[in-house]
Design an enzyme around this catalytic site. Structure first.
Site, PDB file in Angstrom:
ATOM      1  N   HIS A 111       0.958   0.771 -13.162  1.00  0.00           N
ATOM      2  CA  HIS A 111       1.704  -0.421 -13.576  1.00  0.00           C
ATOM      3  C   HIS A 111       3.201  -0.088 -13.592  1.00  0.00           C
ATOM      4  O   HIS A 111       3.589   0.954 -14.130  1.00  0.00           O
ATOM      5  CB  HIS A 111       1.241  -0.879 -14.968  1.00  0.00           C
ATOM      6  CG  HIS A 111       1.939  -2.117 -15.412  1.00  0.00           C
ATOM      7  ND1 HIS A 111       1.635  -3.356 -14.893  1.00  0.00           N
ATOM      8  CD2 HIS A 111       2.972  -2.303 -16.270  1.00  0.00           C
ATOM      9  CE1 HIS A 111       2.440  -4.254 -15.437  1.00  0.00           C
ATOM     10  NE2 HIS A 111       3.256  -3.636 -16.273  1.00  0.00           N
ATOM     11  N   LYS A 137     -15.878 -15.043 -10.128  1.00  0.00           N
ATOM     12  CA  LYS A 137     -15.098 -13.792 -10.119  1.00  0.00           C
ATOM     13  C   LYS A 137     -16.022 -12.612 -10.385  1.00  0.00           C
ATOM     14  O   LYS A 137     -15.876 -11.541  -9.790  1.00  0.00           O
ATOM     15  CB  LYS A 137     -14.016 -13.845 -11.198  1.00  0.00           C
ATOM     16  CG  LYS A 137     -12.882 -14.770 -10.822  1.00  0.00           C
ATOM     17  CD  LYS A 137     -11.818 -14.807 -11.900  1.00  0.00           C
ATOM     18  CE  LYS A 137     -10.727 -15.775 -11.497  1.00  0.00           C
ATOM     19  NZ  LYS A 137      -9.799 -16.090 -12.573  1.00  0.00           N
ATOM     20  N   MET A 150      -3.827  -6.853  -7.171  1.00  0.00           N
ATOM     21  CA  MET A 150      -3.225  -7.880  -8.014  1.00  0.00           C
ATOM     22  C   MET A 150      -4.238  -8.835  -8.641  1.00  0.00           C
ATOM     23  O   MET A 150      -4.032 -10.048  -8.651  1.00  0.00           O
ATOM     24  CB  MET A 150      -2.184  -8.655  -7.191  1.00  0.00           C
ATOM     25  CG  MET A 150      -1.046  -7.779  -6.741  1.00  0.00           C
ATOM     26  SD  MET A 150      -0.272  -6.917  -8.150  1.00  0.00           S
ATOM     27  CE  MET A 150       1.183  -6.252  -7.404  1.00  0.00           C
ATOM     28  N   ASN A 205      -5.317   2.470 -12.956  1.00  0.00           N
ATOM     29  CA  ASN A 205      -4.355   1.498 -12.430  1.00  0.00           C
ATOM     30  C   ASN A 205      -2.940   2.041 -12.583  1.00  0.00           C
ATOM     31  O   ASN A 205      -2.661   2.772 -13.526  1.00  0.00           O
ATOM     32  CB  ASN A 205      -4.475   0.184 -13.224  1.00  0.00           C
ATOM     33  CG  ASN A 205      -3.509  -0.889 -12.736  1.00  0.00           C
ATOM     34  OD1 ASN A 205      -3.360  -1.099 -11.526  1.00  0.00           O
ATOM     35  ND2 ASN A 205      -2.825  -1.566 -13.662  1.00  0.00           N
ATOM     36  N   GLY A 265       0.781  -1.241   0.000  1.00  0.00           N
ATOM     37  CA  GLY A 265       0.000   0.000   0.000  1.00  0.00           C
ATOM     38  C   GLY A 265       0.808   1.283   0.000  1.00  0.00           C
ATOM     39  O   GLY A 265       0.323   2.323   0.449  1.00  0.00           O
ATOM     40  N   SER A 266       2.029   1.245  -0.549  1.00  0.00           N
ATOM     41  CA  SER A 266       2.799   2.505  -0.555  1.00  0.00           C
ATOM     42  C   SER A 266       2.189   3.515  -1.530  1.00  0.00           C
ATOM     43  O   SER A 266       2.271   4.724  -1.299  1.00  0.00           O
ATOM     44  CB  SER A 266       4.278   2.253  -0.869  1.00  0.00           C
ATOM     45  OG  SER A 266       4.457   1.903  -2.219  1.00  0.00           O
ATOM     46  N   ASN A 267       1.570   3.046  -2.611  1.00  0.00           N
ATOM     47  CA  ASN A 267       0.890   3.985  -3.514  1.00  0.00           C
ATOM     48  C   ASN A 267      -0.351   4.581  -2.845  1.00  0.00           C
ATOM     49  O   ASN A 267      -0.639   5.763  -2.997  1.00  0.00           O
ATOM     50  CB  ASN A 267       0.518   3.304  -4.835  1.00  0.00           C
ATOM     51  CG  ASN A 267       1.680   3.285  -5.806  1.00  0.00           C
ATOM     52  OD1 ASN A 267       2.044   4.311  -6.373  1.00  0.00           O
ATOM     53  ND2 ASN A 267       2.290   2.119  -5.984  1.00  0.00           N
TER      54      ASN A 267
HETATM   55  C1  GAR Z   1       3.540  -1.278  -7.337  1.00  0.00           C
HETATM   56  O1  GAR Z   1       4.855  -1.345  -7.836  1.00  0.00           O
HETATM   57  C2  GAR Z   1       2.539  -1.326  -8.458  1.00  0.00           C
HETATM   58  O2  GAR Z   1       2.976  -0.658  -9.612  1.00  0.00           O
HETATM   59  C3  GAR Z   1       2.443  -2.794  -8.714  1.00  0.00           C
HETATM   60  O3  GAR Z   1       2.473  -3.371  -7.444  1.00  0.00           O
HETATM   61  C4  GAR Z   1       3.207  -2.538  -6.551  1.00  0.00           C
HETATM   62  C5  GAR Z   1       2.322  -2.236  -5.365  1.00  0.00           C
HETATM   63  O4  GAR Z   1       3.040  -1.544  -4.390  1.00  0.00           O
HETATM   64  N1  GAR Z   1       1.247  -3.143  -9.423  1.00  0.00           N
HETATM   65  C6  GAR Z   1       1.194  -4.105 -10.319  1.00  0.00           C
HETATM   66  O5  GAR Z   1       2.145  -4.787 -10.623  1.00  0.00           O
HETATM   67  C7  GAR Z   1      -0.178  -4.270 -10.955  1.00  0.00           C
HETATM   68  N2  GAR Z   1      -0.088  -5.231 -12.020  1.00  0.00           N
HETATM   69  P1  GAR Z   1       2.303  -0.825  -3.201  1.00  0.00           P
HETATM   70  O6  GAR Z   1       1.358  -1.862  -2.598  1.00  0.00           O
HETATM   71  O7  GAR Z   1       3.395  -0.446  -2.250  1.00  0.00           O
HETATM   72  O8  GAR Z   1       1.573   0.348  -3.749  1.00  0.00           O
END
Ligand code: GAR
Length: 218
Positions: A112, A68, A93, A110, A15-17
């Protein structure tokens, strides 16, 4: 848009984003409010972040549904009930299915960790290291039914060294993710994004405007 943009954030892990978005809101640089954090994983660290910032959070388990589609229908209901206007996938994910996409057409974003259309799917950073590209980066895009195929909103380039491991490149890309994701949400909140076919037009951004590629550091 006059009031605050109502966000719903979906996450699966660290969850850093999510945190970067919370920080921009709390700093007064993003005119939005997070109505709910939805996680598909009860151990997601994002839950602790939500609690710390008094943001409502729910765990929706895919195991609790017959399909789903039913799982995504339940998530759409949760978001609608809370008045969410824009859905943000912050390290979520799973491939989003029709019921959620139809509930929020061009209103799901999203992030990526690669320059799409290169290296879609899982482990975008590992794919870039293994391929040997010299530039990778990250992409914020609207979500459609494909895997990482929707219209691109913002991208940022990140150099790749031949000494990079998946971990070192991931760290460098992540720092850029934390800048462009809030920026894309801000553009949406300001009503500056228009989707034409698969091209996203950004009002007030010129063709050569460097902010599209590398937004300013604060
Ligand atoms: C991030 O690097 C994001 O870009 C990636 O997962 C990480 C989540 O980090 N997302 C994907 O690969 C989606 N296909 P976070 O939980 O610290 O935000």
């Amino acid at each position: 848009m006059s009031g605050r943009l109502a966000l719903g954030v979906l996450a699966s892990g660290r969850g850093s984003n999510f945190q970067a978005i919370v920080d921009e809101i709390e700093a007064g640089r993003l005119h939005a409010e997070i109505r709910v954090l939805v996680v598909d994983n009860p151990d997601a660290y994002a839950l602790e972040r939500a609690q710390k910032h008094s943001i409502p959070a729910v765990h929706v388990s895919p195991q609790g549904f017959p399909s789903k589609d039913a799982f995504f229908c339940a998530i759409a209901d949760e978001l609608k009930t809370r008045g969410v206007e824009l859905v943000v996938l912050a390290g979520f994910m799973r491939i989003v299915r029709k019921p959620l996409i139809e509930a929020y057409p061009y209103r799901i974003m999203n992030i990526h960790p690669a320059l799409l259309p290169s290296f879609p799917g899982l482990h975008g950073q590992r794919q870039a290291v293994e391929y040997g590209v010299k530039i990778s980066g990250c992409t914020v895009h609207f979500v459609d039914e494909g895997m990482d195929t929707g219209p691109v909103i913002i991208q940022a380039a990140v150099p790749v060294s031949s000494d990079d491991s998946e971990e070192t490149l991931s760290e460098r890309i992540l720092r850029m993710e934390h800048r462009i994701f809030p920026e894309a949400i801000r553009l949406y909140a300001e009503g500056r994004l228009r989707v034409e076919g698969r091209v996203v037009r950004i009002d007030g951004y010129g063709l050569r405007d460097e902010r599209v590629v590398n937004p300013p550091l604060r």
